[in-house]
Design a protein around this motif. Structure first.
Motif, PDB file in Angstrom:
ATOM      1  N   GLU A   1       5.035  -5.385 -13.066  1.00  0.00           N
ATOM      2  CA  GLU A   1       3.717  -5.346 -12.188  1.00  0.00           C
ATOM      3  C   GLU A   1       2.282  -5.270 -13.197  1.00  0.00           C
ATOM      4  O   GLU A   1       2.150  -4.335 -14.140  1.00  0.00           O
ATOM      5  N   GLU A   2       1.704  -6.337 -13.178  1.00  0.00           N
ATOM      6  CA  GLU A   2       0.721  -6.830 -14.176  1.00  0.00           C
ATOM      7  C   GLU A   2      -0.363  -5.711 -13.954  1.00  0.00           C
ATOM      8  O   GLU A   2      -1.122  -5.443 -15.237  1.00  0.00           O
ATOM      9  N   GLU A   3      -0.550  -5.004 -12.744  1.00  0.00           N
ATOM     10  CA  GLU A   3      -1.599  -3.848 -12.658  1.00  0.00           C
ATOM     11  C   GLU A   3      -1.080  -2.619 -12.965  1.00  0.00           C
ATOM     12  O   GLU A   3      -2.125  -1.734 -13.235  1.00  0.00           O
ATOM     13  N   ASP A   4      -0.114  -2.418 -13.531  1.00  0.00           N
ATOM     14  CA  ASP A   4       0.470  -1.025 -13.824  1.00  0.00           C
ATOM     15  C   ASP A   4       0.656  -1.300 -15.647  1.00  0.00           C
ATOM     16  O   ASP A   4       0.895  -2.142 -16.110  1.00  0.00           O
ATOM     17  N   PRO A   5       0.136  -0.064 -15.985  1.00  0.00           N
ATOM     18  CA  PRO A   5       0.065  -0.097 -17.729  1.00  0.00           C
ATOM     19  C   PRO A   5       1.585  -0.516 -18.351  1.00  0.00           C
ATOM     20  O   PRO A   5       1.375  -1.308 -19.101  1.00  0.00           O
ATOM     21  N   ASP A   6       2.442   0.059 -17.793  1.00  0.00           N
ATOM     22  CA  ASP A   6       3.857  -0.414 -18.392  1.00  0.00           C
ATOM     23  C   ASP A   6       4.011  -1.780 -18.165  1.00  0.00           C
ATOM     24  O   ASP A   6       4.698  -2.324 -19.145  1.00  0.00           O
ATOM     25  N   GLY A   7       4.050  -2.148 -17.008  1.00  0.00           N
ATOM     26  CA  GLY A   7       4.375  -3.520 -16.407  1.00  0.00           C
ATOM     27  C   GLY A   7       3.322  -4.493 -17.406  1.00  0.00           C
ATOM     28  O   GLY A   7       3.908  -5.609 -17.943  1.00  0.00           O
ATOM     29  N   TYR A   8       2.061  -4.157 -17.471  1.00  0.00           N
ATOM     30  CA  TYR A   8       1.198  -4.942 -18.451  1.00  0.00           C
ATOM     31  C   TYR A   8       1.576  -5.065 -19.771  1.00  0.00           C
ATOM     32  O   TYR A   8       1.636  -6.300 -20.365  1.00  0.00           O
ATOM     33  N   GLU A   9       1.984  -3.967 -20.642  1.00  0.00           N
ATOM     34  CA  GLU A   9       2.413  -4.004 -21.578  1.00  0.00           C
ATOM     35  C   GLU A   9       3.701  -4.903 -21.807  1.00  0.00           C
ATOM     36  O   GLU A   9       4.133  -5.732 -22.986  1.00  0.00           O
ATOM     37  N   PHE A  10       4.608  -4.549 -21.193  1.00  0.00           N
ATOM     38  CA  PHE A  10       5.848  -5.545 -21.007  1.00  0.00           C
ATOM     39  C   PHE A  10       5.748  -7.159 -20.740  1.00  0.00           C
ATOM     40  O   PHE A  10       6.199  -7.900 -21.649  1.00  0.00           O
TER      41      PHE A  10
ATOM     42  N   PHE B   1       0.807  -1.015   0.047  1.00  0.00           N
ATOM     43  CA  PHE B   1      -0.002  -0.001  -0.050  1.00  0.00           C
ATOM     44  C   PHE B   1       0.823   1.127  -0.128  1.00  0.00           C
ATOM     45  O   PHE B   1       0.632   2.208  -0.759  1.00  0.00           O
ATOM     46  N   LEU B   2       1.963   1.347   0.868  1.00  0.00           N
ATOM     47  CA  LEU B   2       2.532   2.474   0.864  1.00  0.00           C
ATOM     48  C   LEU B   2       3.550   2.754  -0.285  1.00  0.00           C
ATOM     49  O   LEU B   2       3.612   3.820  -0.719  1.00  0.00           O
ATOM     50  N   LEU B   3       3.959   1.659  -0.909  1.00  0.00           N
ATOM     51  CA  LEU B   3       4.662   2.002  -2.097  1.00  0.00           C
ATOM     52  C   LEU B   3       3.737   2.546  -3.053  1.00  0.00           C
ATOM     53  O   LEU B   3       4.466   3.243  -4.132  1.00  0.00           O
ATOM     54  N   ASP B   4       2.596   2.141  -3.153  1.00  0.00           N
ATOM     55  CA  ASP B   4       1.791   2.394  -4.043  1.00  0.00           C
ATOM     56  C   ASP B   4       1.306   4.114  -3.827  1.00  0.00           C
ATOM     57  O   ASP B   4       1.278   4.872  -4.786  1.00  0.00           O
ATOM     58  N   VAL B   5       1.095   4.584  -2.518  1.00  0.00           N
ATOM     59  CA  VAL B   5       1.042   5.787  -2.108  1.00  0.00           C
ATOM     60  C   VAL B   5       2.207   6.786  -2.613  1.00  0.00           C
ATOM     61  O   VAL B   5       1.970   7.929  -3.066  1.00  0.00           O
ATOM     62  N   LEU B   6       3.527   5.958  -2.664  1.00  0.00           N
ATOM     63  CA  LEU B   6       4.629   7.086  -2.937  1.00  0.00           C
ATOM     64  C   LEU B   6       4.580   7.239  -4.479  1.00  0.00           C
ATOM     65  O   LEU B   6       5.045   8.275  -4.809  1.00  0.00           O
ATOM     66  N   GLU B   7       4.078   6.171  -5.290  1.00  0.00           N
ATOM     67  CA  GLU B   7       3.991   6.463  -6.730  1.00  0.00           C
ATOM     68  C   GLU B   7       2.982   7.716  -7.085  1.00  0.00           C
ATOM     69  O   GLU B   7       1.951   7.950  -6.363  1.00  0.00           O
ATOM     70  N   ASP B   8       3.407   8.301  -8.074  1.00  0.00           N
ATOM     71  CA  ASP B   8       2.257   9.507  -8.672  1.00  0.00           C
ATOM     72  C   ASP B   8       1.006   9.057  -8.905  1.00  0.00           C
ATOM     73  O   ASP B   8       1.087   8.100  -9.664  1.00  0.00           O
ATOM     74  N   PRO B   9       0.128   9.564  -8.524  1.00  0.00           N
ATOM     75  CA  PRO B   9      -1.211   9.047  -8.933  1.00  0.00           C
ATOM     76  C   PRO B   9      -1.722   9.313 -10.352  1.00  0.00           C
ATOM     77  O   PRO B   9      -2.550   8.445 -10.719  1.00  0.00           O
ATOM     78  N   VAL B  10      -1.141  10.310 -10.841  1.00  0.00           N
ATOM     79  CA  VAL B  10      -1.316  10.528 -12.302  1.00  0.00           C
ATOM     80  C   VAL B  10      -0.180   9.835 -13.145  1.00  0.00           C
ATOM     81  O   VAL B  10       0.964  10.193 -13.092  1.00  0.00           O
ATOM     82  N   GLU B  11      -0.546   8.696 -13.967  1.00  0.00           N
ATOM     83  CA  GLU B  11       0.362   8.310 -14.931  1.00  0.00           C
ATOM     84  C   GLU B  11       0.246   9.097 -16.457  1.00  0.00           C
ATOM     85  O   GLU B  11      -0.480   9.342 -16.787  1.00  0.00           O
ATOM     86  N   MET B  12       1.504   9.645 -16.688  1.00  0.00           N
ATOM     87  CA  MET B  12       1.586  10.479 -17.680  1.00  0.00           C
ATOM     88  C   MET B  12       1.521   9.617 -19.035  1.00  0.00           C
ATOM     89  O   MET B  12       2.619   8.713 -18.939  1.00  0.00           O
ATOM     90  N   ILE B  13       0.870   9.961 -19.904  1.00  0.00           N
ATOM     91  CA  ILE B  13       0.859   9.290 -21.249  1.00  0.00           C
ATOM     92  C   ILE B  13       1.710  10.223 -22.188  1.00  0.00           C
ATOM     93  O   ILE B  13       1.400  11.165 -22.723  1.00  0.00           O
ATOM     94  N   ASN B  14       3.020   9.643 -22.163  1.00  0.00           N
ATOM     95  CA  ASN B  14       4.087  10.582 -22.707  1.00  0.00           C
ATOM     96  C   ASN B  14       4.902   9.899 -23.894  1.00  0.00           C
ATOM     97  O   ASN B  14       5.767  10.620 -24.421  1.00  0.00           O
ATOM     98  N   ASN B  15       4.921   8.791 -24.210  1.00  0.00           N
ATOM     99  CA  ASN B  15       5.687   8.074 -25.149  1.00  0.00           C
ATOM    100  C   ASN B  15       4.909   7.539 -26.408  1.00  0.00           C
ATOM    101  O   ASN B  15       3.693   7.279 -26.291  1.00  0.00           O
ATOM    102  N   ALA B  16       5.586   7.132 -27.254  1.00  0.00           N
ATOM    103  CA  ALA B  16       4.825   6.550 -28.461  1.00  0.00           C
ATOM    104  C   ALA B  16       4.009   5.188 -28.159  1.00  0.00           C
ATOM    105  O   ALA B  16       3.015   4.992 -28.381  1.00  0.00           O
TER     106      ALA B  16
END
Lengths: 358, 358
Positions: free
Chosen positions: B226-235, A134-149
């Motif tokens: 990480e299957e629940e993460d978009p990048d992880g899922y793609e990979f 849970f805490l590792l998830d909280v550390l992550e930025d809640p917004v995933e930037m879609i910024n690559n191809a």
């Protein structure tokens, strides 16, 4: 010292080659005793601060031991996350009542996480595993930037359009598109709040109590299905169909529990609900007393179809199927203690419905 | 007594309505001290008998505490599974050496499960969660009978034919069909043994040490996703493509680790392998010393394609990419202790390969 380390290695890790070493508590105290003098400093010092708000330490030895186990869960969590800039502390509800009030801690037994100017309440299983995740998830930025191809392709696959916010409810194929433009932060927050209770929600260790407390007028429709089991998988597919058909029904929410995620609760559930969890099950649970009724699938060779399941759910939502007996005890249930045995429940009605296929 | 129960409830379950009560150890001893006098009786008495084969109880207090924690894991497991007809016992490798020999216990620190005339060695994470889940699986019949209409449809969907045995490797869409007919039990066992090591295998808590010990000449190709993460899922999708393309290569096996399944190991892996596990990663790990090299994806906006990944894997299998420095220390690695710093590893070669798309 070398000998001790070696011993430990032999006892606990003799099967392991290098690469899979589970941490053992190293004995170093990392969890702070929070009080009026140190709480502000702690808040400033860490990126995240986790405070466990607890009852006064019991005088009874047995209970003290349990309390120490709780502390140990926090200590191990703190040790594992040592390099992540997370502080941990304990706040005593009696001794530190003032601090608790200032920090807005309310629920004894809860863990509060302070991040920037927000407070997140952890309402999940109190184990190091669940806490660390849970805490590792909280550390992550809640917004995933879609910024690559690659991620843009993802986005296109989801048919996401420019300046549009899509809301994907769990297990739904089609997103809901947030209405109105331009969208303010408040619009988005409001929409998410309104749609937070999904038609099909999976019970997860990290917020299981929160999910369970969010009941529908005192009941939950609960489905047990082991995703890795063929029957469970099939049943889950049927549940998803039902959820997709009924996604716009605000009255309906099914809590899906995969028993594999909660091994320690499996036998407790079997006993409490009088169920065989080696098979998929669906039923209604009264969250006040854990009284329950379950769809009888034992005599059927086939699982119910989505349509049959929807009929049953309709019966539940209309109250025709409920956890109380239909006799006189039901009328004054709020004021008296009612004991309803499983045997006294009449579910012949459903049996008839689902036996008719034979 | 009532007061104690109430307290506990307040401290540990104050958030919970009825229906989600995690078991606490009730203090009753259920784990047997196995010796020459009682082991035969124990074997006969239970449907399953689980014996933990351990080093003699240490004299050091700190180690004794750890030992008690191990006992507690077994006691809680025994309590949770109380009605499942499973016996639990401890066998001391010194005091009970004779019994251990008779029962064929070999690996100290392992748990052996006796079911009918078979012995199953548990080689997973030693926690109550994992143990309970594993034992519930062992209780289930290993052969799923396909005997109702729904399951027959399943079977047809898989294009299963009469009298045919299909072998589905994890993550493969097409099954392998067992050759020869009629198939004897030995034929099937032999085929499964030969094909047991999958091209892509997921690390699971219930047999993680067994998987890790089954290395490829001292190394593992390890992928974190990480299957629940978009990048992880793609990979992971890319990994599956690679695995499907290479399913007939007996030399290749990729261990996929979903960090979400091992919260307590995540920071240990980050430290040991010098990785950021918020992103997908793939690398080679030497299981003797946990030395490792990882595919550099940090400068790439895109994840590698399946083809690029296959090129890299070819380099690993041919030894061009390896965990040791290419200098003189490599030649006598078996006889001396080699310290290879991460910095000294030259991976410019791959950087070139994957930068070429820019």
């Amino acid at each position: 010292m070398f000998y001790l380390t070696l011993c430990l290695h032999l006892t606990f890790l003799c099967n392991a080659e290098e690469g899979l070493e589970f941490p053992n508590f190293d004995g170093k105290d990392r969890v702070l005793d929070i009080n009026e003098r140190n709480y502000k400093k702690a808040l400033k010092r860490y990126h995240l601060l986790c405070l466990f708000y607890h009852e006064p330490i019991p005088t009874n030895k047995g209970l003290q031991k349990r309390f120490q186990m709780t502390e140990l869960v926090l200590e191990l969590t703190a040790q594992v996350l040592e390099n992540k800039d997370i502080g941990f502390g304990m706040v005593d509800s009696l001794k530190d009542a003032k601090v608790a009030k200032k920090l807005g801690l309310e629920e004894v037994g809860s863990l509060y996480i302070f991040k920037d100017d927000r407070v997140i309440e952890f309402d999940g299983e109190f184990s190091s595993d669940t806490l660390v995740e849970f805490l590792l998830d909280v550390l992550e930025d809640p917004v995933e930037m879609i910024n690559n191809a690659m991620e843009l392709r993802t986005a296109k696959h989801l048919s996401l359009k420019m300046n549009e916010v899509n809301f994907y409810e769990p297990f739904m194929e089609e997103p809901a598109i947030l209405p109105g433009r331009p969208l303010s932060e408040m619009d988005i927050v409001e929409f998410v709040k309104q749609h937070r209770r999904a038609t099909l929600r999976k019970l997860r260790a990290e917020n299981m109590f929160e999910t369970w407390e969010d009941d529908m007028d005192g009941i939950h429709i609960v489905a047990f299905a082991e995703e890795e089991d063929p029957d469970g998988y099939e049943f889950l597919e049927i549940l998803k169909d039902v959820a997709r058909d009924n996604t716009n029904n605000p009255e309906l929410s099914i809590v899906w529990i995969d028993p594999d995620d909660f091994p320690l609760l499996t036998t407790y559930w079997e006993k409490t609900f009088k169920l065989d969890l080696f098979r998929p099950q669906i039923g209604v649970v009264n969250v006040t007393d854990a009284d329950s009724v379950w769809l009888d699938m034992s005599n059927d060779e086939d699982l119910p179809t989505a349509e049959e399941l929807e009929d049953w759910i309709e019966d539940v939502l209309s109250g025709r199927v409920n956890t109380e007996d239909d006799d006189e005890t039901a009328s004054d249930q709020e004021n008296s203690y009612i004991y309803v045995t499983e045997d006294s429940y009449e579910n012949d009605e459903q049996d008839e419905e689902y036996d008719s296929e034979d």
